[in-house]
Design a protein around this motif. Structure first.
Motif, PDB file in Angstrom:
ATOM      1  N   GLN A   1     -11.195  20.603  -5.437  1.00  0.00           N
ATOM      2  CA  GLN A   1     -12.395  19.778  -5.624  1.00  0.00           C
ATOM      3  C   GLN A   1     -13.651  20.403  -5.001  1.00  0.00           C
ATOM      4  N   ALA A   2     -13.528  21.588  -4.365  1.00  0.00           N
ATOM      5  CA  ALA A   2     -14.685  22.207  -3.698  1.00  0.00           C
ATOM      6  C   ALA A   2     -15.776  22.547  -4.716  1.00  0.00           C
ATOM      7  N   ARG A   3     -17.015  22.201  -4.361  1.00  0.00           N
ATOM      8  CA  ARG A   3     -18.130  22.474  -5.278  1.00  0.00           C
ATOM      9  C   ARG A   3     -18.563  23.944  -5.204  1.00  0.00           C
ATOM     10  N   LEU A   4     -18.390  24.540  -4.026  1.00  0.00           N
ATOM     11  CA  LEU A   4     -18.655  25.975  -3.884  1.00  0.00           C
ATOM     12  C   LEU A   4     -17.337  26.644  -3.539  1.00  0.00           C
ATOM     13  N   VAL A   5     -17.064  27.746  -4.213  1.00  0.00           N
ATOM     14  CA  VAL A   5     -15.723  28.333  -4.143  1.00  0.00           C
ATOM     15  C   VAL A   5     -15.651  29.398  -3.053  1.00  0.00           C
ATOM     16  N   SER A   6     -14.564  29.373  -2.264  1.00  0.00           N
ATOM     17  CA  SER A   6     -14.318  30.469  -1.320  1.00  0.00           C
ATOM     18  C   SER A   6     -14.140  31.754  -2.131  1.00  0.00           C
ATOM     19  N   GLY A   7     -14.676  32.850  -1.604  1.00  0.00           N
ATOM     20  CA  GLY A   7     -14.712  34.087  -2.377  1.00  0.00           C
ATOM     21  C   GLY A   7     -16.001  34.205  -3.181  1.00  0.00           C
ATOM     22  N   GLY A   8     -16.872  33.178  -3.084  1.00  0.00           N
ATOM     23  CA  GLY A   8     -18.193  33.218  -3.721  1.00  0.00           C
ATOM     24  C   GLY A   8     -19.285  33.227  -2.660  1.00  0.00           C
ATOM     25  N   LEU A   9     -20.518  33.369  -3.071  1.00  0.00           N
ATOM     26  CA  LEU A   9     -21.630  33.466  -2.125  1.00  0.00           C
ATOM     27  C   LEU A   9     -21.994  32.111  -1.515  1.00  0.00           C
ATOM     28  N   PHE A  10     -22.240  32.121  -0.213  1.00  0.00           N
ATOM     29  CA  PHE A  10     -22.788  30.952   0.473  1.00  0.00           C
ATOM     30  C   PHE A  10     -24.272  30.875   0.119  1.00  0.00           C
ATOM     31  N   PRO A  11     -24.794  29.685  -0.217  1.00  0.00           N
ATOM     32  CA  PRO A  11     -26.192  29.621  -0.643  1.00  0.00           C
ATOM     33  C   PRO A  11     -27.156  29.968   0.501  1.00  0.00           C
ATOM     34  N   GLN A  12     -28.377  30.331   0.118  1.00  0.00           N
ATOM     35  CA  GLN A  12     -29.426  30.572   1.104  1.00  0.00           C
ATOM     36  C   GLN A  12     -30.601  29.647   0.794  1.00  0.00           C
ATOM     37  N   GLY A  13     -31.235  29.138   1.835  1.00  0.00           N
ATOM     38  CA  GLY A  13     -32.402  28.281   1.640  1.00  0.00           C
ATOM     39  C   GLY A  13     -33.349  28.395   2.826  1.00  0.00           C
ATOM     40  N   TRP A  14     -34.498  27.752   2.721  1.00  0.00           N
ATOM     41  CA  TRP A  14     -35.473  27.763   3.814  1.00  0.00           C
ATOM     42  C   TRP A  14     -35.068  26.734   4.859  1.00  0.00           C
TER      43      TRP A  14
ATOM     44  N   VAL B   1     -16.665  28.867   6.852  1.00  0.00           N
ATOM     45  CA  VAL B   1     -16.704  30.165   7.531  1.00  0.00           C
ATOM     46  C   VAL B   1     -17.363  31.159   6.580  1.00  0.00           C
ATOM     47  N   VAL B   2     -18.472  31.783   7.042  1.00  0.00           N
ATOM     48  CA  VAL B   2     -19.238  32.711   6.208  1.00  0.00           C
ATOM     49  C   VAL B   2     -19.118  34.121   6.779  1.00  0.00           C
ATOM     50  N   ARG B   3     -18.695  35.074   5.910  1.00  0.00           N
ATOM     51  CA  ARG B   3     -18.557  36.469   6.330  1.00  0.00           C
ATOM     52  C   ARG B   3     -19.944  37.111   6.524  1.00  0.00           C
ATOM     53  N   PRO B   4     -20.018  38.263   7.189  1.00  0.00           N
ATOM     54  CA  PRO B   4     -21.315  38.928   7.345  1.00  0.00           C
ATOM     55  C   PRO B   4     -21.979  39.320   6.017  1.00  0.00           C
ATOM     56  N   ASP B   5     -21.189  39.454   4.930  1.00  0.00           N
ATOM     57  CA  ASP B   5     -21.796  39.758   3.615  1.00  0.00           C
ATOM     58  C   ASP B   5     -22.138  38.488   2.847  1.00  0.00           C
ATOM     59  N   ARG B   6     -22.121  37.330   3.557  1.00  0.00           N
ATOM     60  CA  ARG B   6     -22.537  36.023   3.018  1.00  0.00           C
ATOM     61  C   ARG B   6     -21.554  35.449   2.005  1.00  0.00           C
ATOM     62  N   ILE B   7     -20.336  35.965   1.975  1.00  0.00           N
ATOM     63  CA  ILE B   7     -19.267  35.406   1.133  1.00  0.00           C
ATOM     64  C   ILE B   7     -18.540  34.329   1.933  1.00  0.00           C
ATOM     65  N   ILE B   8     -18.184  33.229   1.261  1.00  0.00           N
ATOM     66  CA  ILE B   8     -17.439  32.144   1.924  1.00  0.00           C
ATOM     67  C   ILE B   8     -15.985  32.593   2.134  1.00  0.00           C
ATOM     68  N   MET B   9     -15.567  32.633   3.397  1.00  0.00           N
ATOM     69  CA  MET B   9     -14.214  33.079   3.727  1.00  0.00           C
ATOM     70  C   MET B   9     -13.231  31.907   3.739  1.00  0.00           C
ATOM     71  N   HIS B  10     -13.722  30.727   4.141  1.00  0.00           N
ATOM     72  CA  HIS B  10     -12.834  29.565   4.251  1.00  0.00           C
ATOM     73  C   HIS B  10     -13.714  28.321   4.366  1.00  0.00           C
ATOM     74  N   GLN B  11     -13.170  27.162   4.032  1.00  0.00           N
ATOM     75  CA  GLN B  11     -13.935  25.915   4.180  1.00  0.00           C
ATOM     76  C   GLN B  11     -12.962  24.745   4.294  1.00  0.00           C
ATOM     77  N   GLY B  12     -13.431  23.667   4.883  1.00  0.00           N
ATOM     78  CA  GLY B  12     -12.552  22.507   5.011  1.00  0.00           C
ATOM     79  C   GLY B  12     -13.260  21.350   5.703  1.00  0.00           C
ATOM     80  N   ARG B  13     -12.510  20.293   5.947  1.00  0.00           N
ATOM     81  CA  ARG B  13     -13.058  19.119   6.630  1.00  0.00           C
ATOM     82  C   ARG B  13     -13.189  19.420   8.122  1.00  0.00           C
TER      83      ARG B  13
END
Length: 526
Positions: free
Chosen positions: A405-418, A497-509
């Protein structure tokens, strides 16, 4: 950064072969991560010619990671890409206006400017050496490292030992040849004349257009400094000499420029290729950029793919060299990058078929079908909003699969914003830094871990960041999202958890905090 006249070091952690835009970006990233590196190139200076011309929002974000702000080199923002056929009229359009993750969706640039800016950035680092006038001759590798033989302009051999060697030496890569990785794929049988014209301030077009004429397809685009580029497909029987003749070029450009106003910066005949190596790694040797894969230019992703390579590889090399992670994590470079590079090549080949129909009948059918599909809102959106472009998302690699059900997928980019942080406004990547970030979205990540677990995470190379809607300038590890974009994919509080290359490594509650850290630790220890 050390100067060019110093003696070569006997040993370094990483030896980079090639100091073009991909090699220079890798060098700047290794510099940022504190890796002892040597970069060599056959040439002493940057080639003062435009070559690569397009960058997307992801590429600009990687350049940001390597230390280049958006104004470090000049760009032209491209608001749209149009496709026109003389038989059916305009049959396609892509909306490239606006920003994704804080950066323009599409810009054109002048390659020598970008290379100069990246080399200036590399000079900030004492742990980097860059040397021109050196060529790789051969190397041998074993379990401990790589021994490379370099040749200088006077024919003198130099020997350098390194822990890892990276080939960023372009399409005719010596490194690729030495590890026996032959290119697979195809070369298009058509040659193309590329013409870059200068002195076009105020006269150049403001978008990219593909004139998909089956008789002579012609992509056409603006570039910084009052430049414009045209690419003309050669017809059967036309030769390089004939096409590079000044009179011939004047006649080809006559619909746009009167001969007396034409200033040619470069003309060259090229053959486009669509090729990819079977492996981007052999032992301690890695291939990046055109040494690993070549993309036809129809989607402007050639250099972008190389930048994705080095963002992926640089932090992994640094973590292994600094003994934060097992060398086995390096296997994930090929695992993650190769499938996406191939998808981009396939998209470019598809675009090539749209741009280059073989005859009038094929043009009428293909372009007519494309025009008809635009009447269907979903199909129109698919093309116009660039949904056709493969997402930079890994199927397997150095991450833990996300829940369904995750809206952003691990192994994909973590978003960037202001964000606002300690009284200043900046892009959120500046707060992510070089460490593994445990990001609390709408929650403080530390409150879900005891003191020992927090200490363990810091020792692993981790850090903490909280992103919230509220303002609090007293804490450096808290950021207020200014447009809500960072919290939108996570309606409930979550940890990522965001890697130094801004890829999502893991996520959870939040209550899974300790489990998240255990999984990440296991991944890094491979």
């Amino acid at each position: 950064m050390h100067n060019n006249n110093e003696l070569l070091p006997e040993s370094v952690d990483v030896l980079v072969i090639g100091n073009g835009p991909v090699g220079a970006t890798l060098a700047a990233l290794l510099g940022r991560y504190g890796v002892d590196a040597l970069v060599i190139d056959k040439a002493h200076d940057i080639l003062p010619m435009p070559r690569a011309i397009a960058l997307d929002n992801e590429a600009l974000r990687i350049l940001q990671l390597a230390g280049l702000e958006e104004d470090a080199f000049e760009t032209v923002v491209i608001p749209q890409v149009k496709m026109h056929c003389p038989i059916v009229g305009q049959f396609g359009q892509a909306n490239t206006s606006g920003r994704i993750d804080g950066h323009h969706k599409l810009v054109t640039f002048y390659q020598p400017d970008l290379e100069q800016a990246m080399r200036r950035q590399a000079r900030h680092y004492e742990n980097l050496r860059c040397r021109g006038g050196l060529e790789l001759q051969e190397f041998t590798q074993n379990d401990c490292g790589v021994s490379a033989t370099l040749l200088d302009g006077a024919g003198v051999q130099h020997h350098v030992r390194c822990r890892y060697l990276v080939g960023a030496d372009g399409a005719s890569s010596r490194v690729r040849g030495l590890i026996g990785q032959e290119f697979n794929g195809q070369s298009y049988s058509e040659d193309w004349l590329i013409v870059d014209a200068g002195s076009r301030q105020g006269k150049a077009i403001d978008h990219v257009e593909f004139l998909c004429d089956h008789r002579r397809p012609t992509p056409h685009m603006p570039a910084p400094g009052g430049r414009e580029r045209w690419e003309f497909m050669l017809r059967p029987g036309e030769t390089r000499d004939e096409m590079e003749d000044q009179e011939r070029i004047r006649s080809l450009l006559a619909p746009w420029i009167e001969p007396q106003h034409l200033t040619i910066e470069r003309q060259a005949v090229y053959r486009f290729h669509a090729r990819c190596c079977e492996r981007f790694q052999q032992g301690r040797v890695f291939l990046v950029g055109d040494a690993a894969h070549i993309t036809p230019p129809f989607v402007g992703q050639g250099l972008v793919a190389g930048l994705r390579d080095v963002a992926n590889l640089a932090w992994k090399l640094s973590w292994v060299l600094q003994e934060r992670a097992s060398p086995r994590i390096l296997d994930s470079y090929d695992q993650e990058r190769q499938p996406h590079a191939r998808e981009m090549i396939d998209l470019a080949k598809l675009m090539g078929r749209l741009v280059m129909p073989g005859n009038a009948l094929a043009a009428a059918l293909i372009h007519g079908l494309m025009k008809t599909l635009r009447l269907i809102p979903a199909a129109r959106r698919h093309f116009e909003e660039l949904d056709i472009k493969p997402k930079h998302r890994f199927r397997r690699g150095l991450f833990v699969r996300s829940p369904r059900q995750a809206r952003l997928v691990s192994g994909g980019l973590f978003p960037q914003g202001w964000v606002r942080n300690a009284g200043r406004i900046c892009l959120s990547d500046q707060l992510l830094g070089d460490r593994l970030q445990l990001v609390g979205l709408g929650t403080d990540p530390r409150q879900w871990l005891d003191a020992a677990q927090q200490q363990q995470w810091l020792e692993l190379g981790g850090s903490f960041l909280q992103i919230v809607h509220a303002r609090d300038d007293s804490r450096v590890d808290l950021a207020e999202t200014l447009d809500g974009s960072l919290l939108a994919p996570w309606p409930d509080p979550a940890l990522v958890v965001v890697r130094p290359d801004r890829i999502i490594m893991h996520q959870g509650r939040p209550e899974q905090a300790a489990e998240l850290l255990r999984h990440c630790q296991a991944l890094l220890r491979a």
